[in-house]
Design a protein around this motif. Sequence first.
Motif, PDB file in Angstrom:
ATOM      1  N   VAL A 142       0.845  -1.197   0.000  1.00  0.00           N
ATOM      2  CA  VAL A 142       0.000   0.000   0.000  1.00  0.00           C
ATOM      3  C   VAL A 142       0.877   1.242   0.000  1.00  0.00           C
ATOM      4  O   VAL A 142       1.844   1.332   0.757  1.00  0.00           O
ATOM      5  N   ARG A 143       0.563   2.172  -0.863  1.00  0.00           N
ATOM      6  CA  ARG A 143       1.275   3.442  -0.939  1.00  0.00           C
ATOM      7  C   ARG A 143       0.281   4.592  -0.822  1.00  0.00           C
ATOM      8  O   ARG A 143      -0.814   4.538  -1.387  1.00  0.00           O
ATOM      9  N   ILE A 144       0.685   5.627  -0.105  1.00  0.00           N
ATOM     10  CA  ILE A 144      -0.153   6.821   0.024  1.00  0.00           C
ATOM     11  C   ILE A 144       0.147   7.802  -1.095  1.00  0.00           C
ATOM     12  O   ILE A 144      -0.735   8.511  -1.580  1.00  0.00           O
ATOM     13  N   GLY A 145       1.397   7.844  -1.535  1.00  0.00           N
ATOM     14  CA  GLY A 145       1.773   8.733  -2.634  1.00  0.00           C
ATOM     15  C   GLY A 145       2.674   9.865  -2.211  1.00  0.00           C
ATOM     16  O   GLY A 145       3.282  10.536  -3.041  1.00  0.00           O
ATOM     17  N   ASP A 146       2.799  10.087  -0.923  1.00  0.00           N
ATOM     18  CA  ASP A 146       3.699  11.098  -0.384  1.00  0.00           C
ATOM     19  C   ASP A 146       4.908  10.389   0.206  1.00  0.00           C
ATOM     20  O   ASP A 146       4.767   9.427   0.974  1.00  0.00           O
ATOM     21  N   LYS A 147       6.099  10.857  -0.133  1.00  0.00           N
ATOM     22  CA  LYS A 147       7.322  10.154   0.260  1.00  0.00           C
ATOM     23  C   LYS A 147       7.429   9.996   1.775  1.00  0.00           C
ATOM     24  O   LYS A 147       7.717   8.902   2.278  1.00  0.00           O
ATOM     25  N   GLU A 148       7.195  11.061   2.513  1.00  0.00           N
ATOM     26  CA  GLU A 148       7.315  10.990   3.972  1.00  0.00           C
ATOM     27  C   GLU A 148       6.212  10.127   4.573  1.00  0.00           C
ATOM     28  O   GLU A 148       6.452   9.359   5.508  1.00  0.00           O
ATOM     29  N   ALA A 149       4.998  10.247   4.033  1.00  0.00           N
ATOM     30  CA  ALA A 149       3.884   9.449   4.540  1.00  0.00           C
ATOM     31  C   ALA A 149       4.129   7.960   4.282  1.00  0.00           C
ATOM     32  O   ALA A 149       3.834   7.112   5.141  1.00  0.00           O
ATOM     33  N   ASP A 150       4.681   7.648   3.111  1.00  0.00           N
ATOM     34  CA  ASP A 150       4.983   6.251   2.803  1.00  0.00           C
ATOM     35  C   ASP A 150       6.090   5.719   3.709  1.00  0.00           C
ATOM     36  O   ASP A 150       6.080   4.550   4.105  1.00  0.00           O
ATOM     37  N   LYS A 151       7.042   6.570   4.044  1.00  0.00           N
ATOM     38  CA  LYS A 151       8.118   6.166   4.958  1.00  0.00           C
ATOM     39  C   LYS A 151       7.556   5.863   6.342  1.00  0.00           C
ATOM     40  O   LYS A 151       7.934   4.873   6.980  1.00  0.00           O
ATOM     41  N   ASP A 152       6.626   6.705   6.796  1.00  0.00           N
ATOM     42  CA  ASP A 152       5.985   6.475   8.095  1.00  0.00           C
ATOM     43  C   ASP A 152       5.162   5.194   8.071  1.00  0.00           C
ATOM     44  O   ASP A 152       5.112   4.448   9.061  1.00  0.00           O
ATOM     45  N   LEU A 153       4.518   4.939   6.932  1.00  0.00           N
ATOM     46  CA  LEU A 153       3.706   3.730   6.793  1.00  0.00           C
ATOM     47  C   LEU A 153       4.587   2.484   6.886  1.00  0.00           C
ATOM     48  O   LEU A 153       4.219   1.506   7.548  1.00  0.00           O
ATOM     49  N   LEU A 154       5.757   2.532   6.257  1.00  0.00           N
ATOM     50  CA  LEU A 154       6.688   1.407   6.326  1.00  0.00           C
ATOM     51  C   LEU A 154       7.182   1.197   7.753  1.00  0.00           C
ATOM     52  O   LEU A 154       7.280   0.057   8.224  1.00  0.00           O
ATOM     53  N   THR A 155       7.455   2.282   8.459  1.00  0.00           N
ATOM     54  CA  THR A 155       7.905   2.180   9.853  1.00  0.00           C
ATOM     55  C   THR A 155       6.833   1.521  10.718  1.00  0.00           C
ATOM     56  O   THR A 155       7.133   0.650  11.543  1.00  0.00           O
ATOM     57  N   ARG A 156       5.571   1.916  10.521  1.00  0.00           N
ATOM     58  CA  ARG A 156       4.474   1.315  11.288  1.00  0.00           C
ATOM     59  C   ARG A 156       4.331  -0.167  10.946  1.00  0.00           C
ATOM     60  O   ARG A 156       4.096  -1.004  11.830  1.00  0.00           O
ATOM     61  N   ALA A 157       4.496  -0.487   9.674  1.00  0.00           N
ATOM     62  CA  ALA A 157       4.400  -1.894   9.260  1.00  0.00           C
ATOM     63  C   ALA A 157       5.501  -2.724   9.915  1.00  0.00           C
ATOM     64  O   ALA A 157       5.256  -3.845  10.382  1.00  0.00           O
TER      65      ALA A 157
END
Length: 487
Positions: free
Chosen positions: A416-431
């Motif tokens: 899953v990608r949000i489309g914003d680089k920082e938001a995607d980085k945060d999403l990966l960290t949460r995962a």
Amino acid sequence: IRLTVNIKMASKFSGVLQLTDLDDFITPSQECIKPVKVEKTPGEVGTIKIHDDGSYMQVAQTGEEVKLQKAKITLNDCLACSGCITSAEAVLITQQSQDELYRVLQHNNTAVQDGRTAQEKLVVVSISPQSRTSLAARYSLSSVDTARKLTGFFKQLGAHYVFDTTFTRDFSLLETQREFIQRFQSKDTSTPLPMLASACPGWICYAEKTHGEYVLPYISTTKSPQQVMGSLVKDHFSKQQGKPPDQIYHVTVMPCFDKKLEASREDFYNDVYRTRDVDCVITSGEVEAMLEKEGLSLADVSPAHLDTMFSSTSGAELLSHVGGGSGGYLEHIFRYAAKELFGQELQSVNYKTLRNKDFKEVTLEVEGKVVLKFALAYGFRNIQNMVQKIKRGKSPYHFVEVMACPSGCLNGGGQVRIGDKEADKDLLTRAEELYQALPVRTPEENPLLEGLYTEWLQGRDSEKAHRMLHTEYHPVEKMTNALAIKW
């Protein structure tokens, strides 16, 4: 004649499948080229006109226009030419998409409504832990809640069973560790060291088409968890259900588009029943698209009880493995080899980061001598360097966990990608946090595996065990032009 396909978006397949640059997640710079047979009429010349809507019209000398049909390219047509096969939007991947799943579910509904229940296929969905974790992070859910809601969602659509591929990863880990011990103790030059992990299809495709026969002997023959689940579902489970393999439609949910290529390999096709071990692969991102199509948020989906037949659970808890979000191959095999070969019971495994965070190594010393040296190599840059060292005979390692995607499977191109680089980085960290929070269990502690080795496979060293749990690799002959292929 050549058919060219325009690629409109960045690659979602792993970076190793496009070798036009040294960056990971490379946008292709070549065209997908596939020979097309054209019936020619002697003495006649036609022209092609493109309408504003993008359709192609063949214009005869008489002025008559005939609309040309769009060519359909499946994954089987991929020539591994380092070109496209990256966009389902431009390249019609007809058998590997959520649309195909919807078609089968609609076929089942129609068959039941018309009283043709014998034509209804049993739909089985197998979900990878990396995909489940990506969706959990996206919707701010726990891993257990996500598993139950995904089970509810797919059963609401019409699936009959929903399994967890953590279960078959136990098989992959056990077989890989046995294979490593055999190689370590053997002097057979046909199975050399370092042994290279085989779970990543992007890496396998790169090895087959770029390094061919030189590197392939180093790769473990153990199937990936996806393909072990395919064997389990289409062989053992189908017999349990009293259905032939072609009456079971097996879908996997994966973090990686490369898994679509893996499922389409001829090695995983049953010629007798004309069916694949995995019929359809959809990615985490495609599951999100399905939720949007249904007008749902995963958080609002009614949960369902987990199907525990082929799932890794303990009571109400999901279970995982030690060693990170790509399967834990390095850590599991390292611990097992230390104990089996040198009598060392390891309480912890200390990783040493080398040139970057995606290249790490671990070592075992006995009486001041290094007796085991393993490495983790993620992303194309590290893979390329690792392969070159092997080719020069300068690799110091006994085993390498190889994954095509930077940061491994949790960061797969299909997540899953949000489309914003920082938001995607945060999403990966949460995962990553969610993945690490799960309680762990070793494959040896799985109470069902021993029974399956006996009941399903007729023993660990049987011909059937090798056929169901192992595979082969095939070097792809290099060519400068796809038209040179002998059809």
